[in-house]
Scaffold this motif. Sequence first.
Motif, PDB file in Angstrom:
ATOM      1  N   ASN A  36       0.841  -1.199   0.000  1.00  0.00           N
ATOM      2  CA  ASN A  36       0.000   0.000   0.000  1.00  0.00           C
ATOM      3  C   ASN A  36       0.873   1.246   0.000  1.00  0.00           C
ATOM      4  O   ASN A  36       1.761   1.379   0.850  1.00  0.00           O
ATOM      5  CB  ASN A  36      -0.889   0.037   1.260  1.00  0.00           C
ATOM      6  N   GLU A  87       0.928   4.616   1.144  1.00  0.00           N
ATOM      7  CA  GLU A  87       0.270   5.557   2.053  1.00  0.00           C
ATOM      8  C   GLU A  87       1.030   6.878   2.118  1.00  0.00           C
ATOM      9  O   GLU A  87       0.817   7.683   3.020  1.00  0.00           O
ATOM     10  CB  GLU A  87       0.148   4.919   3.441  1.00  0.00           C
ATOM     11  N   SER A 111      -2.810   0.417  -4.110  1.00  0.00           N
ATOM     12  CA  SER A 111      -2.161  -0.780  -3.584  1.00  0.00           C
ATOM     13  C   SER A 111      -1.964  -1.784  -4.710  1.00  0.00           C
ATOM     14  O   SER A 111      -2.608  -1.700  -5.761  1.00  0.00           O
ATOM     15  CB  SER A 111      -2.978  -1.388  -2.447  1.00  0.00           C
TER      16      SER A 111
END
Length: 123
Positions: free
Chosen positions: A34, A36, A77
Amino acid sequence: MKNNIRITVQVVPLPQHTNPSESKYVFAYTITINNEGEIGMQLLSRHWVIQDETGYIEEVTGKGVVGEQPHLLPGESFEYTSGSVIKTQTGTMKGEYNMINDAGEHFDVDIPEFVLSEPYTLQ
């Protein structure tokens, strides 16, 4: 944080491919990467350290994952499934991904150690 990557791992034993009499234990693992962070980034290569119960270590390096070098924009992702074969009932894997962000900065992302093991039930 600019380069904020979260890695999650799920391990599934593959008993249909495992053969204890040949010291062959097969596991599938699914990894989710992912992004982020605040900037896009691309996975360039991987490095794995795989260890079985005897202490035997196998190192695996290569370009990308499952034939891909995914590019992840912020909030995106990438999930893939691969496998590992070890000679004992349990083992561990850990490693890192080498990545580059959209500003051209190279960095490594640690893949936390996880256990390759058959599930056990208490009776």
